[in-house]
Design a protein around this motif. Structure first.
Motif, PDB file in Angstrom:
ATOM      1  N   ARG A  70       0.632  -1.073  -0.012  1.00  6.43           N
ATOM      2  CA  ARG A  70       0.223   0.037   0.106  1.00  6.43           C
ATOM      3  C   ARG A  70       0.895   1.272   0.032  1.00  6.43           C
ATOM      4  O   ARG A  70       1.919   1.246   0.486  1.00  6.43           O
ATOM      5  N   LEU A  71       0.414   2.229  -0.705  1.00  2.83           N
ATOM      6  CA  LEU A  71       1.303   3.478  -0.910  1.00  2.83           C
ATOM      7  C   LEU A  71       0.173   4.619  -0.436  1.00  2.83           C
ATOM      8  O   LEU A  71      -0.913   4.699  -1.042  1.00  2.83           O
ATOM      9  N   LYS A  72       0.588   5.432   0.558  1.00  2.00           N
ATOM     10  CA  LYS A  72      -0.192   6.443   1.168  1.00  2.00           C
ATOM     11  C   LYS A  72      -0.144   7.648  -0.009  1.00  2.00           C
ATOM     12  O   LYS A  72       0.919   8.077  -0.169  1.00  2.00           O
ATOM     13  N   MET A  73      -1.551   7.770  -0.201  1.00  2.00           N
ATOM     14  CA  MET A  73      -1.867   9.089  -1.094  1.00  2.00           C
ATOM     15  C   MET A  73      -2.655  10.114  -0.673  1.00  2.00           C
ATOM     16  O   MET A  73      -3.587   9.588   0.057  1.00  2.00           O
ATOM     17  N   PRO A  74      -2.733  11.278  -1.200  1.00  2.00           N
ATOM     18  CA  PRO A  74      -3.700  12.197  -0.748  1.00  2.00           C
ATOM     19  C   PRO A  74      -5.132  12.069  -1.340  1.00  2.00           C
ATOM     20  O   PRO A  74      -5.053  11.184  -2.312  1.00  2.00           O
ATOM     21  N   LEU A  75      -6.034  12.705  -0.872  1.00  2.00           N
ATOM     22  CA  LEU A  75      -7.312  13.020  -1.717  1.00  2.00           C
ATOM     23  C   LEU A  75      -8.106  11.457  -1.486  1.00  2.00           C
ATOM     24  O   LEU A  75      -8.957  11.205  -2.286  1.00  2.00           O
ATOM     25  N   GLY A  76      -7.543  10.906  -0.422  1.00  6.37           N
ATOM     26  CA  GLY A  76      -8.474   9.462  -0.295  1.00  6.37           C
ATOM     27  C   GLY A  76      -8.147   8.349  -1.371  1.00  6.37           C
ATOM     28  O   GLY A  76      -8.705   7.431  -1.406  1.00  6.37           O
ATOM     29  N   LEU A  77      -7.172   8.764  -2.132  1.00  8.64           N
ATOM     30  CA  LEU A  77      -6.871   7.615  -3.296  1.00  8.64           C
ATOM     31  C   LEU A  77      -6.109   6.489  -2.607  1.00  8.64           C
ATOM     32  O   LEU A  77      -5.333   6.618  -1.560  1.00  8.64           O
ATOM     33  N   ARG A  78      -6.642   5.484  -3.173  1.00 15.68           N
ATOM     34  CA  ARG A  78      -5.921   3.975  -2.759  1.00 15.68           C
ATOM     35  C   ARG A  78      -4.910   3.470  -3.705  1.00 15.68           C
ATOM     36  O   ARG A  78      -5.055   3.221  -5.057  1.00 15.68           O
ATOM     37  N   GLY A  79      -3.653   3.718  -3.335  1.00 13.19           N
ATOM     38  CA  GLY A  79      -2.752   3.578  -3.881  1.00 13.19           C
ATOM     39  C   GLY A  79      -1.792   2.242  -3.724  1.00 13.19           C
ATOM     40  O   GLY A  79      -1.748   1.634  -2.603  1.00 13.19           O
ATOM     41  N   TRP A  80      -1.010   1.897  -4.669  1.00 15.83           N
ATOM     42  CA  TRP A  80      -0.237   0.660  -4.468  1.00 15.83           C
ATOM     43  C   TRP A  80       1.364   0.877  -5.047  1.00 15.83           C
ATOM     44  O   TRP A  80       1.211   1.297  -6.233  1.00 15.83           O
ATOM     45  N   LEU A  81       2.246   0.603  -4.387  1.00 13.93           N
ATOM     46  CA  LEU A  81       3.628   0.719  -5.220  1.00 13.93           C
ATOM     47  C   LEU A  81       4.127  -0.894  -5.504  1.00 13.93           C
ATOM     48  O   LEU A  81       3.998  -1.611  -4.366  1.00 13.93           O
ATOM     49  N   VAL A  82       4.462  -1.143  -6.747  1.00  9.66           N
ATOM     50  CA  VAL A  82       4.999  -2.281  -6.917  1.00  9.66           C
ATOM     51  C   VAL A  82       6.416  -2.399  -7.306  1.00  9.66           C
ATOM     52  O   VAL A  82       6.859  -1.945  -8.198  1.00  9.66           O
ATOM     53  N   THR A  83       6.947  -3.147  -6.475  1.00  6.09           N
ATOM     54  CA  THR A  83       8.463  -3.077  -6.317  1.00  6.09           C
ATOM     55  C   THR A  83       9.035  -4.516  -6.913  1.00  6.09           C
ATOM     56  O   THR A  83      10.197  -4.593  -7.022  1.00  6.09           O
ATOM     57  N   GLY A  84       8.314  -5.709  -7.056  1.00  5.22           N
ATOM     58  CA  GLY A  84       8.795  -7.027  -7.496  1.00  5.22           C
ATOM     59  C   GLY A  84       8.830  -7.017  -9.026  1.00  5.22           C
ATOM     60  O   GLY A  84       7.771  -6.388  -9.558  1.00  5.22           O
ATOM     61  N   TYR A  85       9.754  -7.622  -9.318  1.00  2.00           N
ATOM     62  CA  TYR A  85      10.030  -7.784 -10.956  1.00  2.00           C
ATOM     63  C   TYR A  85       8.888  -8.448 -11.575  1.00  2.00           C
ATOM     64  O   TYR A  85       8.382  -7.723 -12.389  1.00  2.00           O
ATOM     65  N   GLU A  86       8.385  -9.402 -11.205  1.00  2.00           N
ATOM     66  CA  GLU A  86       7.250 -10.280 -11.727  1.00  2.00           C
ATOM     67  C   GLU A  86       5.990  -9.691 -11.779  1.00  2.00           C
ATOM     68  O   GLU A  86       5.251  -9.479 -12.643  1.00  2.00           O
ATOM     69  N   GLU A  87       5.842  -8.919 -10.354  1.00  2.00           N
ATOM     70  CA  GLU A  87       4.484  -8.073 -10.147  1.00  2.00           C
ATOM     71  C   GLU A  87       4.564  -6.905 -11.199  1.00  2.00           C
ATOM     72  O   GLU A  87       3.340  -6.605 -11.698  1.00  2.00           O
ATOM     73  N   SER A  88       5.735  -6.097 -11.255  1.00  2.00           N
ATOM     74  CA  SER A  88       5.706  -5.034 -11.972  1.00  2.00           C
ATOM     75  C   SER A  88       5.535  -5.552 -13.775  1.00  2.00           C
ATOM     76  O   SER A  88       4.652  -4.668 -14.453  1.00  2.00           O
ATOM     77  N   LYS A  89       6.012  -6.523 -13.968  1.00  2.00           N
ATOM     78  CA  LYS A  89       5.982  -6.883 -15.588  1.00  2.00           C
ATOM     79  C   LYS A  89       4.505  -7.285 -15.611  1.00  2.00           C
ATOM     80  O   LYS A  89       4.090  -7.005 -16.727  1.00  2.00           O
ATOM     81  N   MET A  90       3.843  -7.843 -14.635  1.00  2.00           N
ATOM     82  CA  MET A  90       2.415  -8.320 -14.985  1.00  2.00           C
ATOM     83  C   MET A  90       1.684  -6.814 -15.162  1.00  2.00           C
ATOM     84  O   MET A  90       0.466  -6.877 -15.903  1.00  2.00           O
ATOM     85  N   VAL A  91       1.754  -5.780 -14.509  1.00  2.00           N
ATOM     86  CA  VAL A  91       1.230  -4.474 -14.423  1.00  2.00           C
ATOM     87  C   VAL A  91       1.307  -3.857 -15.625  1.00  2.00           C
ATOM     88  O   VAL A  91       0.589  -3.251 -16.472  1.00  2.00           O
ATOM     89  N   LEU A  92       2.624  -3.717 -16.314  1.00  2.00           N
ATOM     90  CA  LEU A  92       3.130  -3.134 -17.420  1.00  2.00           C
ATOM     91  C   LEU A  92       2.702  -4.012 -18.481  1.00  2.00           C
ATOM     92  O   LEU A  92       2.310  -3.522 -19.686  1.00  2.00           O
ATOM     93  N   ALA A  93       2.238  -5.215 -18.349  1.00  2.00           N
ATOM     94  CA  ALA A  93       1.868  -6.221 -19.461  1.00  2.00           C
ATOM     95  C   ALA A  93       0.276  -6.152 -19.528  1.00  2.00           C
ATOM     96  O   ALA A  93      -0.136  -6.642 -20.670  1.00  2.00           O
ATOM     97  N   ALA A  94      -0.220  -5.593 -18.565  1.00  2.00           N
ATOM     98  CA  ALA A  94      -1.737  -5.708 -18.569  1.00  2.00           C
ATOM     99  C   ALA A  94      -2.425  -5.106 -19.669  1.00  2.00           C
ATOM    100  O   ALA A  94      -2.040  -3.937 -20.133  1.00  2.00           O
ATOM    101  N   ASP A  95      -3.519  -5.692 -20.144  1.00  2.00           N
ATOM    102  CA  ASP A  95      -4.338  -4.930 -21.255  1.00  2.00           C
ATOM    103  C   ASP A  95      -5.274  -3.632 -20.388  1.00  2.00           C
ATOM    104  O   ASP A  95      -5.173  -3.708 -19.151  1.00  2.00           O
ATOM    105  N   SER A  96      -5.669  -2.725 -21.251  1.00  2.00           N
ATOM    106  CA  SER A  96      -6.574  -1.550 -20.952  1.00  2.00           C
ATOM    107  C   SER A  96      -7.798  -2.097 -20.282  1.00  2.00           C
ATOM    108  O   SER A  96      -8.294  -1.054 -19.717  1.00  2.00           O
TER     109      SER A  96
END
Length: 435
Positions: A70-96
């Motif tokens: 979880r990544l703290k963000m303003p305005l009540g946004l619910r944020g996530w920080l992805v630092t793992g390689y495989e997990e980051s690759k999944m996000v980058l490869a995901a479709d729209s």
């Protein structure tokens, strides 16, 4: 199912409006860096902090504990920080349908107008993204880039000559100014077909847009200045023709793209091909100067250039985070529930040092087995100019160390001045002694 999909898209749109609303509701409707940073918790800025060439230890600690956190963000946004390689690759490869980058949903909301759309590929989803990328792709094929290679070699030689001339009048030379900046700025301006007289202004705007602290220009103002300048170029070339990518796209697709859209597309090419390569050349030079054995290997072994560049791309990862992704539908990532509307930010610098990729990733080792790093991103939004950057780097590093084999840092490494809190990490200057 259609109803659920629509609800997810609306949630993603609301999240994007809140995120950009944070930028737009500041005084004057623009993002003043100090005001903007004051609204973000310190831990949310941690992925942009470094200790010299290395990400701060806290980034590795987060990755080892929770590759998706979880990544703290303003305005009540619910944020996530992805630092793992495989997990980051999944996000980058995901479709729209899973994650969206589209700017279009912002227009007409929280004071955001169509004129503030930065354009280009980064804030576009298919099919708009697909149409624009097809216009660019022919200019970045292996064949097209091979034709440009002799010119890149000449630009590098000219830059080295410029360094030598600077050394005649000063005991120290700024490698950032005379080498790292000159090469990609000339390469990308000629690729685009931009007047040489505008080069200094584009250099200034390219550097300023990435700084999130203490910058002289507000980020949206800087982007708009750059696009306005490119609109002038596009209008001129639409009327009278022109060289380079802009003129070519107008000749082939002029009826299918207007000046605003083409200026935004050209701005994306300029941004992706200038400041990132400047940083890679300068920071790569630091890595070489701090490692005499590596310096000698690159100087003496022609075969070292390619593995050197790939390892430095991974190790330095100058683009520290990817574009924020907005979840369109509920999903699971790294065992964590991601809800529609969540903001997901991949840490590229964190992912490229994930211990699951290999051993001792905190150091440069050009003998390690090749790995698929994320320095250029991955998937739909992978950098279209990646191969051009590789050509510049593979030619520039060996040329630099062979021309100036006795080069040294002019100050201790820990006294070098780096840009703080910048999406594209880099130096403000790089003083060296050539002999």
């Amino acid at each position: 199912m259609q109803k659920l999909s629509t609800l997810g898209a609306k949630a993603a749109s609301r999240a994007r409006r809140r995120f950009l609303g944070l930028l737009m509701k500041l005084p004057g409707g623009h993002a003043d860096p100090a005001s903007l940073l004051a609204r973000f918790p310190d831990e949310a800025l941690m992925p942009l902090r470094r200790d010299g060439l290395d990400p701060v230890p806290a980034l590795a600690a987060v990755r080892e504990r929770e590759p998706v956190s979880r990544l703290k963000m303003p305005l009540g946004l619910r944020g996530w920080l992805v630092t793992g390689y495989e997990e980051s690759k999944m996000v980058l490869a995901a479709d729209s349908k899973t994650y969206s980058n589209d700017f279009g949903n912002m227009i007409g909301k929280v004071g955001i107008g169509a004129e503030q759309d930065p354009g280009g590929l980064g804030f576009a989803d298919p099919p708009h993204h697909t149409r624009l990328r097809k216009m660019l792709a022919p200019h970045f094929t292996t064949r097209a880039l091979a034709k440009r290679t002799p010119r890149v070699e000449q630009i590098i030689a000219d830059s080295l000559d410029d360094m030598a001339r600077a050394a005649e009048t000063s005991p120290t030379v700024d490698l950032q100014k005379h080498f790292a900046l000159q090469i990609p700025s000339r390469v990308i301006m000629e690729l685009l077909g931009v007047d040489d007289g505008d080069r200094d202004e584009f250099q200034r705007l390219s550097a300023a847009r990435f700084d999130l602290e203490g910058g002289a220009h507000k980020s949206l103002d800087v982007i708009q200045e750059s696009i306005d300048l490119l609109r002038t170029t596009v209008a001129k070339q639409r009327a009278g023709g022109g060289p380079g990518l802009i003129g070519s796209i107008l000749a082939e697709h002029g009826d299918d793209i207007d000046d605003v859209e083409l200026a935004g597309l050209a701005d994306g090419v300029l941004t992706g091909g200038l400041e990132t390569t400047v940083s890679m050349l300068a920071l790569g030079a630091v890595a070489l100067l701090e490692d005499p054995e590596l310096f000698a290997t690159v100087r003496d072994d022609d075969a070292a250039a390619e593995p050197l560049v790939e390892e430095l791309l991974r190790y330095l990862t100058v683009v520290q985070v990817g574009f924020p992704r907005f979840a369109v539908r509920d999903s699971v990532l790294g065992g964590k529930p991601i809800f529609a509307g969540d903001v997901v930010i991949p840490s590229l610098s964190g992912a490229n040092r994930d211990a699951r990729l290999g051993d001792e990733l905190e150091r440069v080792d050009i003998t390690r087995p090749p790995m698929s790093h994320l320095a250029f991103g991955h998937g739909l939004h992978r950098c279209v100019g990646a191969e051009l950057a590789r050509i510049e780097l593979r030619l520039a590093y060996p040329a630099l160390v062979r021309r100036f084999p006795g080069m040294k840092l002019a100050v201790p490494a820990d006294e070098l001045r780096y840009r703080e809190l910048s999406v594209v990490y880099g130096l403000t200057e790089l003083p060296v002694v050539l002999s």
